[in-house]
Design an enzyme around this catalytic site. Structure first.
Site, PDB file in Angstrom:
ATOM      1  N   LYS A 205       0.866  -1.182   0.000  1.00  9.15           N
ATOM      2  CA  LYS A 205       0.000   0.000   0.000  1.00  9.15           C
ATOM      3  C   LYS A 205       0.894   1.219   0.000  1.00  9.15           C
ATOM      4  O   LYS A 205       1.606   1.483   0.974  1.00  9.15           O
ATOM      5  CB  LYS A 205      -0.888  -0.038   1.245  1.00  9.15           C
ATOM      6  CG  LYS A 205      -1.780   1.173   1.390  1.00  9.15           C
ATOM      7  CD  LYS A 205      -2.759   0.996   2.533  1.00  9.15           C
ATOM      8  CE  LYS A 205      -3.560   2.254   2.753  1.00  9.15           C
ATOM      9  NZ  LYS A 205      -4.549   2.092   3.825  1.00  9.15           N
ATOM     10  N   LYS A 258      -2.122  -1.602  -3.962  1.00 11.34           N
ATOM     11  CA  LYS A 258      -2.964  -0.410  -3.985  1.00 11.34           C
ATOM     12  C   LYS A 258      -2.100   0.818  -4.035  1.00 11.34           C
ATOM     13  O   LYS A 258      -1.081   0.827  -3.342  1.00 11.34           O
ATOM     14  CB  LYS A 258      -3.815  -0.507  -2.735  1.00 11.34           C
ATOM     15  CG  LYS A 258      -4.274   0.746  -2.092  1.00 11.34           C
ATOM     16  CD  LYS A 258      -5.048   0.472  -0.872  1.00 11.34           C
ATOM     17  CE  LYS A 258      -5.701   1.784  -0.510  1.00 11.34           C
ATOM     18  NZ  LYS A 258      -6.155   1.867   0.808  1.00 11.34           N
TER      19      LYS A 258
HETATM   20  C1  PBG Z   1      -7.536   2.985   5.655  1.00  8.74           C
HETATM   21  C2  PBG Z   1      -7.714   2.962   4.196  1.00  8.74           C
HETATM   22  C3  PBG Z   1      -7.519   3.979   3.261  1.00  8.74           C
HETATM   23  C4  PBG Z   1      -7.931   3.458   2.034  1.00  8.74           C
HETATM   24  C5  PBG Z   1      -8.311   2.148   2.252  1.00  8.74           C
HETATM   25  N1  PBG Z   1      -8.160   1.847   3.584  1.00  8.74           N
HETATM   26  C6  PBG Z   1      -7.092   5.373   3.439  1.00  8.74           C
HETATM   27  C7  PBG Z   1      -5.699   5.707   3.741  1.00  8.74           C
HETATM   28  O1  PBG Z   1      -4.827   4.854   3.861  1.00  8.74           O
HETATM   29  O2  PBG Z   1      -5.484   6.908   3.928  1.00  8.74           O
HETATM   30  C8  PBG Z   1      -7.967   4.212   0.745  1.00  8.74           C
HETATM   31  C9  PBG Z   1      -9.041   3.777  -0.192  1.00  8.74           C
HETATM   32  C10 PBG Z   1      -9.359   4.731  -1.275  1.00  8.74           C
HETATM   33  O3  PBG Z   1      -8.707   5.765  -1.499  1.00  8.74           O
HETATM   34  O4  PBG Z   1     -10.336   4.442  -1.989  1.00  8.74           O
HETATM   35  N2  PBG Z   1      -6.233   3.020   6.096  1.00  8.74           N
END
Ligand code: PBG
Length: 336
Positions: A205, A258
């Protein structure tokens, strides 16, 4: 003599006419390498407490924060379209320093899970596991001064996952990017008797600008600093493989990357390295770009959605979390 040579057609070796197979739609259909199916799509749903509550999310066209009763109606619609699953994100009524609300079994996520479970819909029920929606400071873990405390966060994540498993989640999805989070969840779930609850790990991520619209939806923008001390530097691909490797060895059942469109190389690399199912999250900013360009008349929405989703599958994903799940499923079901 020179003139003549210039106009003569160059013979093409007989095998080198790939256009033969592009001549008509039936041929193109026959040889298509990558096929999208509604069953591989997962729809994110934002849930809040209460009844009959629907708050449109301005940054995420077509999406709203829903109370559990309305989330169940939405899930029914998704199931009827053949969408594979839903991924729940909770937005609590109040936030605190430790994100205690994440593990509250009366919170919006467990409440929605119990409703969906009882409805026996043909959908995979997944719940995101993170603290950022539940902490007043908006970070994904608890703080020690202005540092995010990795190990103090792990039991809180495990408790939240166990609460969701108990409420009926088939899958829990840790997204906090804390080291050891998959092992912590696995141990907590097993100790609670939830050996059958699967983990889809947000393994790679990136610290991405493309989460902006989500943070508006979830009210989870960090109050100070950024997430770069726990989310991956988008520049790093080998480090991403290391994260996937670690999560696989900690017991992840599905590995996720992601954002999706900026991680296609990682999906392709992961596909050759791992035999676990791979998922990709087409995040809020990716959806927002398509919606904004559509609004300006610059691109065709349906074409852009199906082309991006197909490319994500071509790169190696089996599962895609996407805000376009309902639309894409409806388009894919139309007779060709
Ligand atoms: C929670 C989370 C996030 C997303 C998914 N789980 C936000 C972040 O990490 O700030 C992002 C999903 C999206 O942008 O659609 N940590």
């Amino acid at each position: 003599m020179r003139e003549l040579l210039r106009t003569r057609t160059v013979p093409i070796p007989e095998g080198d006419r790939p256009r033969r197979l592009r001549a008509n739609p039936h041929l193109r259909d026959l040889v298509r390498e990558t096929r999208l199916h509604p069953a591989q799509l997962v729809a994110p749903i934002f849930v809040v407490s209460g009844h009959g509550r629907r708050e449109e999310i301005s940054s995420l066209k077509g999406h709203a924060r829903l109370s559990p009763d309305l989330a169940a109606v939405e899930a029914e619609r998704l199931a009827a379209l053949g969408v594979g699953g839903v991924l729940l994100f909770g937005i609590p009524e109040s936030k605190d320093a430790r994100g205690e609300g994440a593990a509250d079994e009366t919170g919006p996520v467990p409440e929605t899970l119990r409703k969906l479970k009882a409805a026996k819909l043909p959908l995979v029920l997944a719940a995101d596991v993170c603290l950022c929606e539940y902490t007043a400071h908006g970070h994904c873990g608890v703080l020690d001064g202005d540092r995010i405390d990795n190990d103090a966060t792990l039991p809180l994540l495990a408790d939240a996952a166990t609460a969701y498993a108990e409420a009926g989640a088939d899958v829990v999805a840790p997204s906090a990017m804390m080291d050891g989070q998959v092992a912590a969840l696995r141990a907590g779930l097993d100790a609670g008797g939830f050996q059958g609850t699967a983990i889809i790990a947000y393994a790679s991520k990136h610290a991405s600008v493309f989460y902006g619209p989500f943070r508006e939806a979830a009210g989870s923008t960090p109050g100070f600093g950024d997430r770069k001390s726990y989310q991956l530097d988008p520049a790093n691909g080998r480090e991403a493989m290391r994260e996937l490797d670690l999560d696989a060895s900690e017991g992840a059942d599905i590995l996720m990357v992601k954002p999706a469109i900026t991680s296609l190389d990682l999906l392709a690399m992961a596909r050759t390295r791992f035999d676990l199912p791979l998922a990709a999250y087409q995040v809020s900013g990716e959806a927002a770009m398509i919606e904004a360009a559509t609004e300006r008349g610059w691109i065709d929405r349906r074409g852009a959605v199906l082309e991006t989703l197909t490319s994500i599958v071509r790169a190696g994903a089996n599962v895609i979390v996407t805000y376009f799940a309902a639309d894409a499923a409806a388009w894919l079901r139309e007779p060709r």
